[in-house]
Structures are given as C-alpha cells and as structure tokens.
Write an enzyme that holds these catalytic residues in place. Sequence first.
Site, PDB file in Angstrom:
ATOM      1  CE  LYS A 111       7.169 -33.546 -21.761  1.00  0.00           C
ATOM      2  NZ  LYS A 111       5.752 -33.213 -21.293  1.00  0.00           N
ATOM      3  CB  THR A 164       4.279 -23.343 -25.896  1.00  0.00           C
ATOM      4  OG1 THR A 164       4.778 -22.461 -24.936  1.00  0.00           O
ATOM      5  CG2 THR A 164       4.797 -23.121 -27.204  1.00  0.00           C
ATOM      6  N   GLY A 176      -0.192 -25.474 -22.335  1.00  0.00           N
ATOM      7  CA  GLY A 176      -0.990 -26.586 -22.365  1.00  0.00           C
ATOM      8  C   GLY A 176      -0.341 -27.751 -23.144  1.00  0.00           C
ATOM      9  CB  THR A 177       3.033 -28.104 -25.065  1.00  0.00           C
ATOM     10  OG1 THR A 177       3.731 -27.635 -23.889  1.00  0.00           O
ATOM     11  CG2 THR A 177       2.816 -27.208 -26.184  1.00  0.00           C
ATOM     12  N   GLY A 178       2.141 -29.844 -22.442  1.00  0.00           N
ATOM     13  CA  GLY A 178       2.432 -31.033 -22.006  1.00  0.00           C
ATOM     14  C   GLY A 178       1.177 -31.733 -21.708  1.00  0.00           C
ATOM     15  CB  CYS A 179      -2.188 -30.795 -20.522  1.00  0.00           C
ATOM     16  SG  CYS A 179      -1.543 -29.651 -19.038  1.00  0.00           S
TER      17      CYS A 179
END
Length: 267
Positions: free
Chosen positions: A180, A211, A213-216
């Site tokens: 990413k 933003t 929580g984007t990775g989860c």
Amino acid sequence: MGDMTALTPPCVLTVAGSDSGGGAGIQADLKTMMALGVHGMSVIAAVTAQNSLGVQGYWELPPEAVRAQLDAVLGDIGARAVKTGMLASPVLVETVADALASYDAPVVVDPVGVSKHGDALLAPEAVETMRTRLLPLATVVTPNLWEVEQLTSVKVEDESGLRGAAEAVLELGPAWALIKGGHLPGAPVDLLTDGTNEYRFAAERLDNRHTHGTGCTLASAIASRLALGDDVPEAVGKAKEYVTGAIARGFPLGAGIGPVDHAWRWR
C-alpha cells in the site's frame, strides 16, 4: 414459519483485536463483511480501549481463549476465507498460525504494526514470528510502507521502490503481496504482485482525515471477495473500490480521527 430454503451466505472469519470506538479492528471487519454480503465471524485476540484520539489501553486474551474460539468456528461452521489483523505477541501469532496451517481457505494477513496515531501494535519479538509462521500461510499480505520496513527492512522512498518492497515481502512466503503506497507523495498507488503478474491500483487522494480503520477494512473486503469466488486481482480491485468510497464518506467522531463509512453504499 421461516423460509427453510434460505441460502447461507459465504462465511468469513476475522481474527483481530476489538476496537471500542467501532471504527477499526473486529468492528470494522464485521461491518465490511456485512456490507459485502458475507457472514462475518470473529475470533477476538485482544481488547483495546480506544477512541478517536488513540489507544488508551490494551489487553491480550490468553492463547487458549484464542485457540478455543478458532476451533469453535472452524470446527462447526467453517470459513471460506480468513482475515488476520492485530496479533500483538509471539504466542498469539503462533496460536493463530497453528490453527490456520491445517485449514484450507484463503488467508488475508494484515500485518498490523502501527496504528494511525503512531502507536506500536506489534511487539518487536512478534515481528519475527509473523515473518516465519504467519506470512508463509498468507494468500495475500497487505502491508503499508511502515509495515514493509518492519518486516523486511526495505524503506520505500517513491513509487519506483514498490516493486523491490513487494519482492522482499514475497520472499517471506505469501502467495501475493499488496504493497500500500498511500503514504508516498503524489497520487496513491498500491502494487499487487505474486512475483510474476503485477497490478497497480491508483486512486485519487481524498482530502479527508477521517480514515480510521482503512487497513482493517481493505483486508476484510479482500477476504470477503475471495469468499465470494473472486481471484486475487479481482478481489483486490473490488475491495479498493469499496474502501475508496468508504474513505470519501469518512465522518467526524469524537475529538480526533473519525472512521471511514462502512455503510456508504446504503446511505
């Protein structure tokens, strides 16, 4: 009378930490799974006290509690895909790797190392266990650039470095690496590769600080699409679309960083 012909949706399991603020972790995973039309199940590996300002406290569950949850879900219900998130200690990484090693379903590993607030979420000694035990089981691993550095010592300075980073991550054994690149200057680009095929996913940079929580959310969306039958590049493409929409509609919460909107397609 209930309808006895109701079809059970594909089941997806998340193994991660609980986020009391509801924007990341288990809570983000289950919301994402529901939004994408699969049945979400959870193994809680840790409980955090956190809000929009950061993580105030963190308690790991005993390994036997994590193992019992895994056995309960996989033994009776089963999962068409599994997503792993925050597993902060070597013993928890090992416990999860042991359970998944003999289980035949795609595994999306989000190698959570640092939070949006810069809080370290992976003990240094757990990094090695993650590298040697969990990453070899991964169908897809989804590190951000800090996590790439944590796992491989490769530091990415610009887009030209994404490929080297991906190669270093693939050496640890996952089938696919999704690097990413959102923290690089310029238009954000993510690189997906299995060492042979290479896909780049570009998105506009959204001017939105909400933003959390984007990775989860991305990793859960990929797992959900894999459970629905997509191949990896297709799953990542659809997951990216979902997450981009969720970030675009992220909303303020508390005094700090708000979450992405998991329900954006319904609002």
